[in-house]
Design a protein around this motif. Structure first.
Motif, PDB file in Angstrom:
ATOM      1  N   LEU A   4       9.308  -7.510 -23.385  1.00  0.00           N
ATOM      2  CA  LEU A   4      10.573  -6.945 -23.840  1.00  0.00           C
ATOM      3  C   LEU A   4      11.643  -7.974 -23.509  1.00  0.00           C
ATOM      4  N   VAL A   5      12.335  -8.447 -24.531  1.00  0.00           N
ATOM      5  CA  VAL A   5      13.307  -9.520 -24.338  1.00  0.00           C
ATOM      6  C   VAL A   5      14.678  -9.047 -24.799  1.00  0.00           C
ATOM      7  N   GLU A   6      15.590  -8.924 -23.837  1.00  0.00           N
ATOM      8  CA  GLU A   6      16.951  -8.494 -24.146  1.00  0.00           C
ATOM      9  C   GLU A   6      17.818  -9.688 -24.519  1.00  0.00           C
ATOM     10  N   GLY A  35      14.272   2.870 -23.770  1.00  0.00           N
ATOM     11  CA  GLY A  35      15.438   3.229 -22.981  1.00  0.00           C
ATOM     12  C   GLY A  35      16.241   2.010 -22.585  1.00  0.00           C
ATOM     13  N   TRP A  36      17.509   2.242 -22.308  1.00  0.00           N
ATOM     14  CA  TRP A  36      18.385   1.227 -21.726  1.00  0.00           C
ATOM     15  C   TRP A  36      18.847   1.731 -20.363  1.00  0.00           C
ATOM     16  N   TYR A  37      18.766   0.860 -19.385  1.00  0.00           N
ATOM     17  CA  TYR A  37      19.235   1.124 -18.033  1.00  0.00           C
ATOM     18  C   TYR A  37      20.166  -0.011 -17.627  1.00  0.00           C
ATOM     19  N   ARG A  38      20.925   0.218 -16.563  1.00  0.00           N
ATOM     20  CA  ARG A  38      21.785  -0.847 -16.066  1.00  0.00           C
ATOM     21  C   ARG A  38      21.848  -0.792 -14.547  1.00  0.00           C
ATOM     22  N   GLN A  39      22.151  -1.931 -13.981  1.00  0.00           N
ATOM     23  CA  GLN A  39      22.297  -2.019 -12.531  1.00  0.00           C
ATOM     24  C   GLN A  39      23.465  -2.933 -12.206  1.00  0.00           C
ATOM     25  N   CYS A  95      16.121  -3.120 -20.925  1.00  0.00           N
ATOM     26  CA  CYS A  95      15.443  -2.181 -21.808  1.00  0.00           C
ATOM     27  C   CYS A  95      14.065  -1.884 -21.236  1.00  0.00           C
ATOM     28  N   ALA A  96      13.550  -0.740 -21.631  1.00  0.00           N
ATOM     29  CA  ALA A  96      12.271  -0.272 -21.106  1.00  0.00           C
ATOM     30  C   ALA A  96      11.535   0.507 -22.183  1.00  0.00           C
ATOM     31  N   ALA A  97      10.215   0.576 -22.036  1.00  0.00           N
ATOM     32  CA  ALA A  97       9.376   1.234 -23.037  1.00  0.00           C
ATOM     33  C   ALA A  97       8.382   2.177 -22.362  1.00  0.00           C
ATOM     34  N   THR A  98       8.141   3.326 -23.004  1.00  0.00           N
ATOM     35  CA  THR A  98       7.164   4.291 -22.506  1.00  0.00           C
ATOM     36  C   THR A  98       6.464   4.966 -23.666  1.00  0.00           C
ATOM     37  N   LEU A  99       5.189   5.309 -23.446  1.00  0.00           N
ATOM     38  CA  LEU A  99       4.439   6.046 -24.457  1.00  0.00           C
ATOM     39  C   LEU A  99       4.649   7.553 -24.358  1.00  0.00           C
ATOM     40  N   LYS A 100       5.369   7.994 -23.346  1.00  0.00           N
ATOM     41  CA  LYS A 100       5.603   9.430 -23.193  1.00  0.00           C
ATOM     42  C   LYS A 100       6.439   9.943 -24.364  1.00  0.00           C
ATOM     43  N   TYR A 110       8.893   4.954 -17.338  1.00  0.00           N
ATOM     44  CA  TYR A 110       8.745   3.807 -18.219  1.00  0.00           C
ATOM     45  C   TYR A 110       7.693   2.838 -17.681  1.00  0.00           C
ATOM     46  N   ASN A 111       6.876   2.339 -18.600  1.00  0.00           N
ATOM     47  CA  ASN A 111       5.776   1.465 -18.227  1.00  0.00           C
ATOM     48  C   ASN A 111       6.156  -0.013 -18.224  1.00  0.00           C
ATOM     49  N   TYR A 112       7.053  -0.378 -19.132  1.00  0.00           N
ATOM     50  CA  TYR A 112       7.379  -1.793 -19.314  1.00  0.00           C
ATOM     51  C   TYR A 112       8.883  -1.996 -19.265  1.00  0.00           C
ATOM     52  N   TRP A 113       9.266  -3.123 -18.689  1.00  0.00           N
ATOM     53  CA  TRP A 113      10.680  -3.465 -18.518  1.00  0.00           C
ATOM     54  C   TRP A 113      10.937  -4.904 -18.936  1.00  0.00           C
ATOM     55  N   GLY A 114      12.143  -5.113 -19.464  1.00  0.00           N
ATOM     56  CA  GLY A 114      12.576  -6.473 -19.752  1.00  0.00           C
ATOM     57  C   GLY A 114      13.198  -7.119 -18.535  1.00  0.00           C
ATOM     58  N   GLN A 115      13.652  -8.362 -18.709  1.00  0.00           N
ATOM     59  CA  GLN A 115      14.234  -9.125 -17.610  1.00  0.00           C
ATOM     60  C   GLN A 115      15.719  -8.862 -17.430  1.00  0.00           C
ATOM     61  N   GLY A 116      16.345  -8.290 -18.423  1.00  0.00           N
ATOM     62  CA  GLY A 116      17.749  -7.946 -18.302  1.00  0.00           C
ATOM     63  C   GLY A 116      18.683  -8.953 -18.931  1.00  0.00           C
TER      64      GLY A 116
END
Length: 123
Positions: A4-6, A35-39, A95-100, A110-116
């Motif tokens: 996943l590449v943002e 999904g999108w998350y932030r920190q 960003c993140a990805a899930t099969l749920k 979420y199973n997979y995450w990008g680097q941000g």
């Protein structure tokens, strides 16, 4: 290999807009909720927005009416359009990805995450 590449982050003035993109590879994108998350510095990661495989969306209260999440299954890409940006939106966005199924707002689903990608909003 899942990637996943943002992209699309940067420096913008308060009130401005940015569009983030997240390109996915190594997964059958159309089956995944995204999904999108932030920190922000010194803070915990927080949920921003999510879109299900069927296109349903959900947003954090802090971004409702300003941010829009969308997806293009033909391009294996999810977007986050951010308008009316505020200094408090400054953070690294992931960003993140899930099969749920359905909309997913909890990070550990979420199973997979990008680097941000860094978003900085100046006042």
């Amino acid at each position: 290999q899942v990637q996943l590449v943002e992209s699309g982050g940067g420096l913008v003035q308060s009130g401005g807009s940015l569009r983030l993109s997240c390109a996915a590879s190594g997964i059958i994108f159309r089956f995944y909720a995204m999904g999108w998350y932030r920190q922000a510095p010194g803070k915990q990661r927080e949920f921003v927005a999510t879109i299900s495989s069927g296109g349903s969306t959900n947003y954090a209260d802090s971004v409702k009416g300003r941010f829009t999440i969308s997806r293009d299954n033909a391009k294996n890409t999810v977007y986050l359009q951010m308008n009316s940006l505020k200094p408090e939106d400054t953070a690294v966005y992931y960003c993140a990805a899930t099969l749920k199924l359905g909309v997913r707002t909890t990070g550990n689903e979420y199973n997979y995450w990008g680097q941000g990608t860094q978003v900085t909003v100046s006042s």
